[in-house]
Scaffold this active site. Structure first.
Site: not given
Ligand SMILES: NC(=O)c1ccc[n+]([C@@H]2O[C@H](COP(=O)([O-])OP(=O)(O)OC[C@H]3O[C@@H](n4cnc5c(N)ncnc54)[C@H](O)[C@@H]3O)[C@@H](O)[C@H]2O)c1
Ligand SMILES: [Zn+2]
Length: 359
Positions: A121, A143, A185, A227, A237, A241, A245, A248, A252, A265
């Site tokens: 939990r 999130k 971003e 942020k 949100e 918030r 976006n 986006h 998206h 992305h």
């Molecule tokens: N929670 C939120 O508010 C929020 C906001 C935006 C996006 N997201 C989520 O985030 C995700 C995308 O995240 P991302 O863009 O970080 O992608 P990711 O986590 O897939 O990382 C991208 C790539 O970089 C590699 N990597 C990470 N750090 C590294 C480093 N320091 N050196 C070498 N390689 C490295 C990873 O192994 C991966 O291959 C999506 O699932 C999206 O839905 C969440």
């Molecule tokens: Zn984004």
């Protein structure tokens, strides 16, 4: 090192930002009452680079550390992977006094955060984001989520971390394309919220591309501040918030329709921002000069500005099925000049027409 506090009453936490901060993780956890059993959740690529430093730091502060690896990639941000994580948390004997550290990009952070929100939990968790996107966006705000076959992030929780520790030096090992995608971003914050910051990005673009640590610390800090201020006013949100976006809505839809692997992305968001700027121009919210300036900075950072060929009917359909559209009306974020924004209600058809895309 910079320290930023996210003020959310009893859910408040610090974001620590600097170069070479990883070895201090254990100490900062201890200072926040986190010690005992800890599961570090990561993926093989990131663990190979950084897990040992993180493990050693946590162990030095008296923690019993278990490393849990999840497979690489968004396609594994799902219930099957989450179940494997639960199995290992139980196996390692984590209890309510234990905590989780998420070491990686947004995929690891979202899944590990959701595991922390639900295991027993809810147990505390710490974000150690290692991609630019995760450092400026996903690790801040609480999130957490996994994907469902019917859509991304459909299952999740708002669950704040106890600490976010950012080491900007981890960005130096990031693939160039991921780094640049994260810059989309960063630009988003400038266009939607902060003209002075936008000007700094223009002025310091060369140092940013060279990954100058001081410069990165400054820009990551500013994005987190922007942020955090939004999240503090609208944690769950319900309104404000939405400005995060910016770029986006169309981004998206384009990301979904371009086909798997075509655009990452941030690249889709870059295109989404150009279209948003054009819609803002058509609506009288910004000038032709503002649009050119946005296109120029995106181009400077190697980001695409022109949408791929996409069937407009499918684009309209995708826009309307987006979970953020209500009864055919899309709450669209327009930029007011650069550094400010406004929410406008538009139909999908108006959106496509105003953006210059043929319906
Ligand atoms: N929670 C939120 O508010 C929020 C906001 C935006 C996006 N997201 C989520 O985030 C995700 C995308 O995240 P991302 O863009 O970080 O992608 P990711 O986590 O897939 O990382 C991208 C790539 O970089 C590699 N990597 C990470 N750090 C590294 C480093 N320091 N050196 C070498 N390689 C490295 C990873 O192994 C991966 O291959 C999506 O699932 C999206 O839905 C969440
Ligand atoms: Zn984004």
């Amino acid at each position: 090192m910079s320290v930023l506090t996210v003020n959310l009453g009893e859910n408040s936490y610090d974001i620590l930002i600097g170069g070479g901060t990883l070895p201090s993780l254990g100490r900062h956890c201890l200072e926040r009452g986190l010690s005992g059993r800890v599961a570090v959740i990561s993926n093989p690529a990131v663990a190979e680079l950084y897990a040992e430093q993180v493990r050693a730091s946590l162990a030095e502060s008296g923690n019993q550390v278990t490393l849990i690896l999840i497979p690489e990639g968004e396609e594994h941000k799902n219930a099957a992977t989450l179940n494997l994580v639960y199995d290992q948390l139980i196996q390692a004997g984590l209890d309510r006094n234990s905590y989780i550290v998420a070491l990686g990009g947004g995929v690891v952070g979202d899944l590990a955060g959701f595991a922390a929100a639900t295991f027993l939990r809810g147990i505390p968790f710490v974000q150690v984001p290692t991609t630019l996107l995760a450092q400026v966006d996903s690790s801040v705000g609480g999130k957490t989520a996994i994907d469902h076959p019917r859509g991304k992030n459909l299952i999740g929780a708002f669950y704040q971390p106890r600490l976010v520790l950012i080491d900007v030096e981890t960005l130096t090992t990031l693939p160039q394309r991921e780094f640049r995608a994260g810059l989309a971003e960063v630009i988003k914050y400038g266009v939607a919220m902060d003209l002075a910051f936008y000007e700094l990005l223009e002025r310091d673009s060369a140092r940013i591309l060279e990954m100058d640590a001081d410069c990165l610390e400054r820009i990551v800090l500013r994005c987190c501040e922007l942020k955090a201020r939004v999240v503090e006013q609208d944690e769950k949100e319900s309104g404000l918030r939405a400005i995060l976006n910016y770029g986006h809505t169309l981004g998206h839809a384009i990301e979904t329709l371009a086909g798997y692997g075509t655009l990452v992305h941030g690249e889709a968001v870059a295109i989404g921002m150009v279209l948003a700027a054009r819609i803002s121009l058509a609506g009288g919210y910004c000038s032709e000069g503002d649009v050119s300036r946005i296109v120029a900075l995106l181009g400077r950072f190697g980001l695409p500005c022109i949408p791929p060929r996409i069937d407009q009917g499918r684009l309209a359909e995708t826009l309307l099925t987006d979970k953020k559209s209500r009864s055919g009306i899309i709450r669209f974020i327009c930029n007011r000049g650069i550094g400010d924004c406004v929410v406008v209600n538009l139909t999908a058809e108006q959106l496509l027409t105003l953006s210059g895309l043929e319906v």
